[in-house]
Structure formats: structure tokens, C-alpha cells
Design a protein around this motif. Structure first.
Motif, PDB file in Angstrom:
ATOM      1  N   UNK A  37      47.022  35.408  52.549  1.00  0.00           N
ATOM      2  CA  UNK A  37      46.149  36.058  51.397  1.00  0.00           C
ATOM      3  C   UNK A  37      44.738  36.268  51.696  1.00  0.00           C
ATOM      4  N   UNK A  38      44.476  35.846  52.943  1.00  0.00           N
ATOM      5  CA  UNK A  38      42.856  36.383  53.514  1.00  0.00           C
ATOM      6  C   UNK A  38      43.152  38.011  53.674  1.00  0.00           C
ATOM      7  N   UNK A  39      44.185  38.221  54.381  1.00  0.00           N
ATOM      8  CA  UNK A  39      44.467  39.747  54.639  1.00  0.00           C
ATOM      9  C   UNK A  39      44.695  40.556  53.285  1.00  0.00           C
ATOM     10  N   UNK A  40      45.593  40.004  52.336  1.00  0.00           N
ATOM     11  CA  UNK A  40      45.489  40.627  51.049  1.00  0.00           C
ATOM     12  C   UNK A  40      44.346  40.838  50.457  1.00  0.00           C
ATOM     13  N   UNK A  41      43.439  39.779  50.612  1.00  0.00           N
ATOM     14  CA  UNK A  41      41.943  40.132  49.936  1.00  0.00           C
ATOM     15  C   UNK A  41      41.130  41.202  50.652  1.00  0.00           C
ATOM     16  N   UNK A  42      41.290  41.257  51.961  1.00  0.00           N
ATOM     17  CA  UNK A  42      40.668  42.466  52.725  1.00  0.00           C
ATOM     18  C   UNK A  42      41.046  43.804  52.309  1.00  0.00           C
ATOM     19  N   UNK A  43      42.451  43.655  52.370  1.00  0.00           N
ATOM     20  CA  UNK A  43      43.197  45.198  51.774  1.00  0.00           C
ATOM     21  C   UNK A  43      42.772  45.576  50.550  1.00  0.00           C
ATOM     22  N   UNK A  44      42.669  44.446  49.623  1.00  0.00           N
ATOM     23  CA  UNK A  44      42.313  44.976  48.261  1.00  0.00           C
ATOM     24  C   UNK A  44      40.804  45.638  48.388  1.00  0.00           C
ATOM     25  N   UNK A  45      40.007  44.759  49.063  1.00  0.00           N
ATOM     26  CA  UNK A  45      38.417  45.119  48.753  1.00  0.00           C
ATOM     27  C   UNK A  45      38.219  46.553  49.540  1.00  0.00           C
ATOM     28  N   UNK A  46      39.180  46.784  50.522  1.00  0.00           N
ATOM     29  CA  UNK A  46      39.150  48.301  51.077  1.00  0.00           C
ATOM     30  C   UNK A  46      39.622  49.190  50.365  1.00  0.00           C
ATOM     31  N   UNK A  47      40.188  48.884  48.861  1.00  0.00           N
ATOM     32  CA  UNK A  47      40.872  50.005  48.381  1.00  0.00           C
ATOM     33  C   UNK A  47      40.467  49.998  47.011  1.00  0.00           C
ATOM     34  N   UNK A  48      39.885  49.063  46.787  1.00  0.00           N
ATOM     35  CA  UNK A  48      39.528  48.751  44.893  1.00  0.00           C
ATOM     36  C   UNK A  48      38.071  48.223  44.735  1.00  0.00           C
ATOM     37  N   UNK A  49      37.503  48.457  43.480  1.00  0.00           N
ATOM     38  CA  UNK A  49      36.046  47.923  43.237  1.00  0.00           C
ATOM     39  C   UNK A  49      36.266  46.692  42.741  1.00  0.00           C
ATOM     40  N   UNK A  50      35.186  45.763  42.680  1.00  0.00           N
ATOM     41  CA  UNK A  50      35.315  44.509  42.317  1.00  0.00           C
ATOM     42  C   UNK A  50      35.506  44.769  40.445  1.00  0.00           C
ATOM     43  N   UNK A  51      34.770  45.412  39.763  1.00  0.00           N
ATOM     44  CA  UNK A  51      34.851  45.589  38.614  1.00  0.00           C
ATOM     45  C   UNK A  51      36.285  46.228  37.672  1.00  0.00           C
ATOM     46  N   UNK A  52      37.031  46.906  38.757  1.00  0.00           N
ATOM     47  CA  UNK A  52      38.198  47.452  38.505  1.00  0.00           C
ATOM     48  C   UNK A  52      39.285  46.705  37.681  1.00  0.00           C
ATOM     49  N   UNK A  53      39.695  47.182  36.644  1.00  0.00           N
ATOM     50  CA  UNK A  53      40.700  46.186  35.718  1.00  0.00           C
ATOM     51  C   UNK A  53      42.269  46.507  36.312  1.00  0.00           C
ATOM     52  N   UNK A  54      42.835  45.618  36.512  1.00  0.00           N
ATOM     53  CA  UNK A  54      44.408  45.558  36.909  1.00  0.00           C
ATOM     54  C   UNK A  54      45.097  44.800  35.718  1.00  0.00           C
ATOM     55  N   UNK A  55      46.327  45.658  35.496  1.00  0.00           N
ATOM     56  CA  UNK A  55      47.327  45.128  34.596  1.00  0.00           C
ATOM     57  C   UNK A  55      48.619  44.603  35.017  1.00  0.00           C
ATOM     58  N   UNK A  56      48.916  43.217  34.606  1.00  0.00           N
ATOM     59  CA  UNK A  56      50.065  42.609  35.143  1.00  0.00           C
ATOM     60  C   UNK A  56      51.190  43.069  34.523  1.00  0.00           C
ATOM     61  N   UNK A  57      52.238  43.091  35.387  1.00  0.00           N
ATOM     62  CA  UNK A  57      53.671  43.570  35.041  1.00  0.00           C
ATOM     63  C   UNK A  57      54.512  42.447  34.968  1.00  0.00           C
ATOM     64  N   UNK A  58      55.491  42.784  34.415  1.00  0.00           N
ATOM     65  CA  UNK A  58      56.773  41.717  34.335  1.00  0.00           C
ATOM     66  C   UNK A  58      57.094  41.159  35.539  1.00  0.00           C
ATOM     67  N   UNK A  59      57.133  41.730  36.693  1.00  0.00           N
ATOM     68  CA  UNK A  59      57.456  41.366  38.137  1.00  0.00           C
ATOM     69  C   UNK A  59      56.277  40.206  38.376  1.00  0.00           C
TER      70      UNK A  59
END
Length: 283
Positions: free
Chosen positions: A86-108
Motif C-alpha cells: 500500500x506504500x506503492x499504491x499511495x505513491x502511484x495515486x499521488x503521482x496521478x491525482x490531486x489530494x482534493x479530488x473526489x473519488x466515488x466508491x463502486x459496488x466492487x
């Protein structure tokens, strides 16, 4: 004259004594050698009895600046990483998204197994709050929301993870999902995870979040979420070790993170450690 004072006088160090001078020179020479200091630091970690144990299947300690190995055990053997990835997950997210960006949860994401924050399909959370849930609570549903928000699917996000890992010089890693849940072919090694922990130091947001003991967050719909860190080492009084814990039946306890002792920053990882309740979690 008091007998205690007399004894102190007799035992007073003679700084001109050749034996003392020789010992002093040896000590100074020892601490001028950075590798000796790093090895001493590792010894302190080993003696802490929290993360490291010779009974673990693999571990690796590297100098954060040079990324050279200071101490290791079977560090290139591929093993399940569990939530340390999850450390790598967090880095990839920060490389591609903004902190104030909203994400919507899926049924998955809603159907993700524990550990989780019980997101509901359609719920929205900021990227920042989801990252806190990912790194502090180790929420698997938060990992899926982030992965799908960045790359439309978790499998495409895993491709970004593998590209990032390759750029870092990881040798034995193949990531299949963003959470660390067991999956065919998903593996890493202690050396690779130490490299990933080292790279995470370049992300101030990750460093900050790894220090959080507990927090209360809120979805855009107003639902409050209270979380507490799985990293019990945050409650120690000294020699704090920051990082990401993990556990599954197959992986046993895992850990990847960093510590600073005597101005030395070391990145460390451990895989397949049995029976340490202090760093155990459900992925």
C-alpha cells in the motif's frame, strides 16, 4: 573526608593515561565510520524486539540516502507482501491525482473483504481522506476506490504499480492489486519493499500520514469514519518506526517502513515474521 568522596577521587579518570587515550581514539575512529554507526543502529532495532527477529523468513535494512544494504536475510526471495504494498499504491495515486479530488466508491469497492472502512457504492471521499484510510487503517475498500478512480480499474492500476516498481529498481516484484490481498502471482521481496519504503520518503504526504495514530474522517454524504493505526510502534516512547504493516495467513506478519536513530535514516522491511502481535493486522 567522606569515604564516598575518597572513593570517587581514587576512581577518577586520568585523561593522560595512555590506555584511556588509546581507547578514546578507537571509539572516535569507530564513530567516524558511517557503516559502523549504521550497524549499531540496526543492532538497536534488532534489540527492540518489535519488528526484527531472526526467525522471520526475510528482512532487509538499507541506508535511505545511498540505498545500500546494511543488513539482510534472504532479501531477494519472493514472498507475499500483504498490505506493505500500500506504500506503492499511495505513491502511484499521488503521482496521478490531486489530494482534493473526489473519488466515488463502486459496488466492487463495497464488496471488498476486511480490513475496510465499509464504503457504500456511490459514496464519495477526497483523495486525501482515502489515503489516510489506506495507510492508517489499511482499508482494502479505500485501495479499490483509489485504484479505480486513478486508472478506471484495479488491474490497470496494478500495471502502473509495476511500472513504478521497475523504475525504482525492484527485482522480484509483481503486483496484481492495490490492497495486498492474496492473489495468484502477487509477490515482492524484502529488498524491493525496502526500496519502496525509501522512495516513499520523497512524498511528504505519505510521511505525514504514517505518523497518524488515529483520526476521524467524513464522506461527502456526511458519514463519519473513525480509524486507528495498526502500527503499534507509533505508541513507543523512543526509536519510533514508521511504516506499513501487513498480515495474511499466507504471508504472516509483514512490515515496510523507516526509522531515524542518531541522525541516520534507515529503510527496512520484514516478511514472514511469525507471532508478533505488535505489528499484526488483517490485510
Amino acid at each position: 573526608m567522606d569515604s564516598r568522596i575518597q572513593r570517587m577521587g581514587k576512581n577518577r579518570i586520568n585523561y593522560r593515561n595512555p590506555n584511556y587515550c588509546h581507547l578514546r581514539r578507537r571509539v572516535v575512529q569507530f564513530f567516524k565510520n558511517k557503516r559502523n554507526i549504521l550497524l549499531l543502529t540496526v543492532l538497536i532495532l534488532l534489540q527492540s524486539g518489535i519488528v526484527f527477529a531472526e526467525r522471520s523468513l526475510s528482512y532487509c535494512v538499507i541506508d535511505a540516502k545511498t540505498r545500500k544494504i546494511v543488513k539482510e536475510k534472504d532479501a531477494l526471495h519472493p514472498r507475499p507482501p500483504a498490505s506493505t504494498l500500500k506504500l506503492l499504491t499511495a505513491m502511484v495515486v499521488l503521482d496521478n491525482a490531486k489530494l482534493d479530488q473526489l473519488f466515488t466508491a463502486s459496488s466492487r469497492a463495497e464488496s471488498s473483504p476486511p480490513t475496510k472502512i465499509d464504503v457504500k457504492a456511490g459514496e464519495q471521499m477526497s483523495c486525501r481522506d482515502l489515503l489516510v484510510c489506506l495507510l492508517v487503517k489499511s482499508a482494502n475498500d479505500a485501495a479499490v476506490v483509489l485504484a479505480e478512480g486513478v486508472a478506471q480499474s484495479e488491474s490497470k492500476f496494478a500495471e502502473l504499480m509495476n511500472k513504478k516498481a521497475a523504475l525504482l529498481g525492484c527485482k522480484k516484484s509483481d503486483f496484481v492489486n492495490a490492497s495486498g490481498l492474496p492473489a495468484d502471482g502477487q509477490q515482492s521481496c524484502a529488498y524491493d519493499l525496502a526500496l519502496i519504503a525509501s522512495e516513499s520518503l520523497k512524498y511528504p504526504v505519505i510521511k505525514e500520514m504514517l505518523t497518524i495514530k488515529q483520526a476521524t474522517l467524513q464522506t461527502s454524504q456526511g458519514r463519519k469514519i473513525t480509524i486507528k493505526s495498526h502500527n503499534k510502534m507509533l505508541w513507543r516512547k523512543k526509536n519510533l518506526i514508521y511504516g506499513k504493516t501487513g498480515w495474511t495467513i499466507k504471508s504472516a506478519n509483514t512490515f515496510a517502513g523507516f526509522t531515524e536513530i542518531s541522525e541516520n535514516v534507515l529503510c527496512l522491511s520484514v516478511l514472514g515474521e511469525i507471532g508478533r502481535a505488535s505489528c499484526r493486522e488483517s490485510v
